[in-house]
Design an enzyme around this catalytic site. Structure first.
Site, PDB file in Angstrom:
ATOM      1  CG  HIS A   1       4.162  29.540 -23.057  1.00  0.00           C
ATOM      2  ND1 HIS A   1       3.747  29.152 -24.316  1.00  0.00           N
ATOM      3  CD2 HIS A   1       4.251  28.402 -22.320  1.00  0.00           C
ATOM      4  CE1 HIS A   1       3.602  27.839 -24.339  1.00  0.00           C
ATOM      5  NE2 HIS A   1       3.890  27.365 -23.141  1.00  0.00           N
TER       6      HIS A   1
ATOM      7  CD  GLN B   1      -1.392  36.040 -18.065  1.00  0.00           C
ATOM      8  OE1 GLN B   1      -2.555  36.404 -18.186  1.00  0.00           O
ATOM      9  NE2 GLN B   1      -0.930  35.520 -16.938  1.00  0.00           N
ATOM     10  CG  ASP B   2      -0.992  31.677 -26.079  1.00  0.00           C
ATOM     11  OD1 ASP B   2      -1.958  32.244 -26.627  1.00  0.00           O
ATOM     12  OD2 ASP B   2      -0.399  30.707 -26.572  1.00  0.00           O
ATOM     13  CG  HIS B   3      -0.516  27.282 -21.898  1.00  0.00           C
ATOM     14  ND1 HIS B   3      -0.940  26.034 -22.284  1.00  0.00           N
ATOM     15  CD2 HIS B   3       0.779  27.350 -22.257  1.00  0.00           C
ATOM     16  CE1 HIS B   3       0.046  25.391 -22.846  1.00  0.00           C
ATOM     17  NE2 HIS B   3       1.111  26.173 -22.846  1.00  0.00           N
TER      18      HIS B   3
END
Length: 107
Positions: free
Chosen positions: A77, A79-81
């Site tokens: 999550h 890394q996604d942000h």
């Protein structure tokens, strides 16, 4: 995930979120032809993005040194942000430039 890793991941999420939030505010300012505020907001967005990127770099450096972090949904999550923030800031800067050109044409 230990407490230290959790703190690092949460810092990554926070800084990436702050970067995107500042970019959202910058785009809103540009829509109102307030380019000084837009530039200030983009400066703050980029500063937050640098903090997030530095955090990611510390995670990568630790892993390269053999200190592997536990891969959790929270890590993914974060890394996604970060990747979303990077993309959004790039697009926002292009849109601000477009608003500037449109404003210049109206004069």
């Amino acid at each position: 995930m230990n407490d230290e890793q959790l703190q690092v991941v949460m810092g990554l999420i926070m800084n990436a979120g702050n970067a995107k939030g500042e970019a959202v505010a910058a785009l809103a300012a540009a829509k109102e032809n307030n380019f000084a505020e837009a530039e200030e907001r983009m400066k703050a967005a980029n500063e937050a993005l640098v903090e997030a990127h530095n955090t990611q770099t510390s995670l990568l450096t630790a892993e390269a040194s053999g200190n592997n972090a536990e891969i959790t949904l929270l890590m993914v999550h974060s890394q996604d942000h970060l990747m979303n923030a990077i993309s959004y800031l790039g697009l926002t800067q292009e849109l601000i430039e477009m608003y500037k050109r449109l404003t210049a044409l109206e004069k």
